[in-house]
Design an enzyme around this catalytic site. Sequence first.
Site, PDB file in Angstrom:
ATOM      1  N   GLY A 255       0.847  -1.196   0.000  1.00  9.80           N
ATOM      2  CA  GLY A 255       0.000   0.000   0.000  1.00  9.80           C
ATOM      3  C   GLY A 255       0.880   1.242   0.000  1.00  9.80           C
ATOM      4  N   GLY A 256       1.965   1.174  -0.749  1.00  8.07           N
ATOM      5  CA  GLY A 256       3.005   2.214  -0.694  1.00  8.07           C
ATOM      6  C   GLY A 256       2.708   3.451  -1.500  1.00  8.07           C
ATOM      7  CG  ASP A 278      -1.425   1.635  -3.557  1.00  7.42           C
ATOM      8  OD1 ASP A 278      -2.644   1.563  -3.802  1.00  7.42           O
ATOM      9  OD2 ASP A 278      -0.963   2.273  -2.602  1.00  7.42           O
ATOM     10  CG  ASP A 304      -7.119  -5.797  -3.872  1.00  3.06           C
ATOM     11  OD1 ASP A 304      -7.078  -5.935  -2.637  1.00  3.06           O
ATOM     12  OD2 ASP A 304      -8.103  -5.335  -4.481  1.00  3.06           O
ATOM     13  CG  PHE A 305      -3.584  -5.058   1.088  1.00  7.81           C
ATOM     14  CD1 PHE A 305      -4.844  -4.898   1.629  1.00  7.81           C
ATOM     15  CD2 PHE A 305      -2.763  -3.931   0.961  1.00  7.81           C
ATOM     16  CE1 PHE A 305      -5.305  -3.656   2.038  1.00  7.81           C
ATOM     17  CE2 PHE A 305      -3.223  -2.677   1.365  1.00  7.81           C
ATOM     18  CZ  PHE A 305      -4.500  -2.544   1.899  1.00  7.81           C
ATOM     19  NE  ARG A 321       5.026   7.208   6.466  1.00 15.76           N
ATOM     20  CZ  ARG A 321       4.575   8.373   6.028  1.00 15.76           C
ATOM     21  NH1 ARG A 321       3.993   8.467   4.858  1.00 15.76           N
ATOM     22  NH2 ARG A 321       4.709   9.456   6.763  1.00 15.76           N
ATOM     23  CG  HIS A 325      -4.963   4.122  10.474  1.00 19.12           C
ATOM     24  ND1 HIS A 325      -5.319   5.383  10.914  1.00 19.12           N
ATOM     25  CD2 HIS A 325      -4.774   4.231   9.133  1.00 19.12           C
ATOM     26  CE1 HIS A 325      -5.340   6.202   9.879  1.00 19.12           C
ATOM     27  NE2 HIS A 325      -5.009   5.547   8.808  1.00 19.12           N
TER      28      HIS A 325
HETATM   29  C1  SAM Z   1      -3.551   6.083   3.747  1.00 16.56           C
HETATM   30  S1  SAM Z   1      -2.832   5.584   2.234  1.00 16.56           S
HETATM   31  C2  SAM Z   1      -1.151   5.293   2.737  1.00 16.56           C
HETATM   32  C3  SAM Z   1      -0.206   5.350   1.587  1.00 16.56           C
HETATM   33  C4  SAM Z   1       1.285   5.236   1.908  1.00 16.56           C
HETATM   34  N1  SAM Z   1       1.611   4.007   2.574  1.00 16.56           N
HETATM   35  C5  SAM Z   1       1.750   6.447   2.698  1.00 16.56           C
HETATM   36  O1  SAM Z   1       2.294   6.259   3.788  1.00 16.56           O
HETATM   37  O2  SAM Z   1       1.593   7.574   2.232  1.00 16.56           O
HETATM   38  C6  SAM Z   1      -3.508   3.961   1.989  1.00 16.56           C
HETATM   39  C7  SAM Z   1      -3.042   3.301   0.711  1.00 16.56           C
HETATM   40  O3  SAM Z   1      -3.588   1.981   0.678  1.00 16.56           O
HETATM   41  C8  SAM Z   1      -3.908   1.678  -0.665  1.00 16.56           C
HETATM   42  N2  SAM Z   1      -4.887   0.578  -0.686  1.00 16.56           N
HETATM   43  C9  SAM Z   1      -6.198   0.631  -0.305  1.00 16.56           C
HETATM   44  N3  SAM Z   1      -6.761  -0.589  -0.473  1.00 16.56           N
HETATM   45  C10 SAM Z   1      -5.789  -1.404  -0.954  1.00 16.56           C
HETATM   46  C11 SAM Z   1      -5.757  -2.781  -1.324  1.00 16.56           C
HETATM   47  N4  SAM Z   1      -6.864  -3.536  -1.215  1.00 16.56           N
HETATM   48  N5  SAM Z   1      -4.607  -3.314  -1.783  1.00 16.56           N
HETATM   49  C12 SAM Z   1      -3.487  -2.526  -1.888  1.00 16.56           C
HETATM   50  N6  SAM Z   1      -3.449  -1.213  -1.549  1.00 16.56           N
HETATM   51  C13 SAM Z   1      -4.589  -0.662  -1.099  1.00 16.56           C
HETATM   52  C14 SAM Z   1      -4.464   2.986  -1.176  1.00 16.56           C
HETATM   53  O4  SAM Z   1      -4.472   3.022  -2.596  1.00 16.56           O
HETATM   54  C15 SAM Z   1      -3.498   3.993  -0.553  1.00 16.56           C
HETATM   55  O5  SAM Z   1      -2.388   4.238  -1.386  1.00 16.56           O
END
Ligand code: SAM
Length: 424
Positions: A255-256, A278, A304-305, A321, A325
């Site tokens: 989710g980077g 991501d 997609d996690f 990161r 939450h």
């Molecule tokens: C709050 S952001 C945090 C992004 C990054 N880690 C940072 O610290 O800025 C949450 C991230 O999770 C990703 N995300 C949401 N659902 C996801 C999924 N099912 N699989 C992978 N990534 C996902 C979003 O696209 C977003 O980039």
Amino acid sequence: MASPEPHIIELAKRIAANTDKLQSYLTSHGLPTPSFDVDGPKDTLVPKTETDAEAARVAIVDDTQELRRLVLGPREYLMSYTHNELLSQQAIARFRLAHAFAPGTESSFGDIAAATGLPEINVRQIIRHAIVKDIFVEPRPGVVAHNAVSRLLAEDPVIHDWVGASNDDLWQGAAQTCNALEKYPGSQEPNETGFALANSTNATVYQVFSQFPERARRFGNAMRAFTEGTGFELSHVVDGFPWGELGNGTVVDVGGSQGFACFAIARQFPALSFVVQDLEPVIQAAEKEVPTDVANRMQFMAHDFLLEDQPVKGADVYFFRWILHNWSDKYCVKILRGLIPALKTGAKVVLNDNVLPQPGVLSRWQEDRLRSMDLCMTELQNSHERELDDWAKVFELADPRFEFKGGQRPAGANLWLMVAEWKG
Ligand SMILES: C[S@@+](CC[C@H](N)C(=O)[O-])C[C@H]1O[C@@H](n2cnc3c(N)ncnc32)[C@H](O)[C@@H]1O
């Protein structure tokens, strides 16, 4: 023996002493005194490293609030119509009232009505309500001018987006959260929330925003205003974990997003390699903007996690990161279990995330922000912020072979760094 000083006098004296301390700091550093004059400063800027002056500022915020509530008394405190504060802010953002005339000029309710399309009577009621909340001024009856707060709304699109999104998206979700708690008792599903009810849908927040690009843009901008603030600097991630001990290892940033955290780590630790994962559209955009100095050690991967197990096997660190939450325990467990097929013994899961403090450890102001964010996670996702023990429990629930080693909050950082090691 003299009777003890009444608490309100104690508070007032402390406020006076701390205000003196803050002003002395500002004067000695040639910084402006706080003022809402139209040319006043946008922030009362005290660097976090100036611990005495910053502590004085934080204490003033806490003590003035307590004094105000005490002199109101419980009845007037509870009957003070606080929700309307949001209504005038929402109206200012929605109808772009701060943009109706330029800072430094004056306008009338009629002219603002003509510029915004709102009836004059509504303009008058909204602006006069906002004025008692220190947004705009009315130097002469019927004449409106900007002060520093309305000027900031007029001139800073990110703040404008923050106010718009927090009222149109977050507040609406908040107002429906008790209804959601009644309708879906104990739900951990991200589509059974106050936000979903407010939008008359059973879609998640991500799905709703994907249908409304302008709202998505505004929400993203609002969140960025938050995450680019003090305490979220990437230096805390770079310095807060012994990345150097990984040698020429691999870090997977789950989710980077755009990969910013990895770019910062990579610059400091030239032997490490990175995989930024991501969702597909995020990765497609991110791949186009990789800085050349780190590009040869960055791989971008759609993943997609929630749907797939972790495809990168044998990495040294799986870094999350500000991801977990967002998710209720049920989904955190699913995400962590999805890592297991890829984990080698000794692999580390590193979290950079919020940790709720015990009550009273932080200032009331700081604690209020965290408790509000905790509620926000429920409004939007049916998630919640976690105490350190709650984080330990999530790993335990996922698999007892995760050994949660706790964590620490680097000095000056908002987010903690926590580590769990795979013992499987
Ligand atoms: C709050 S952001 C945090 C992004 C990054 N880690 C940072 O610290 O800025 C949450 C991230 O999770 C990703 N995300 C949401 N659902 C996801 C999924 N099912 N699989 C992978 N990534 C996902 C979003 O696209 C977003 O980039």
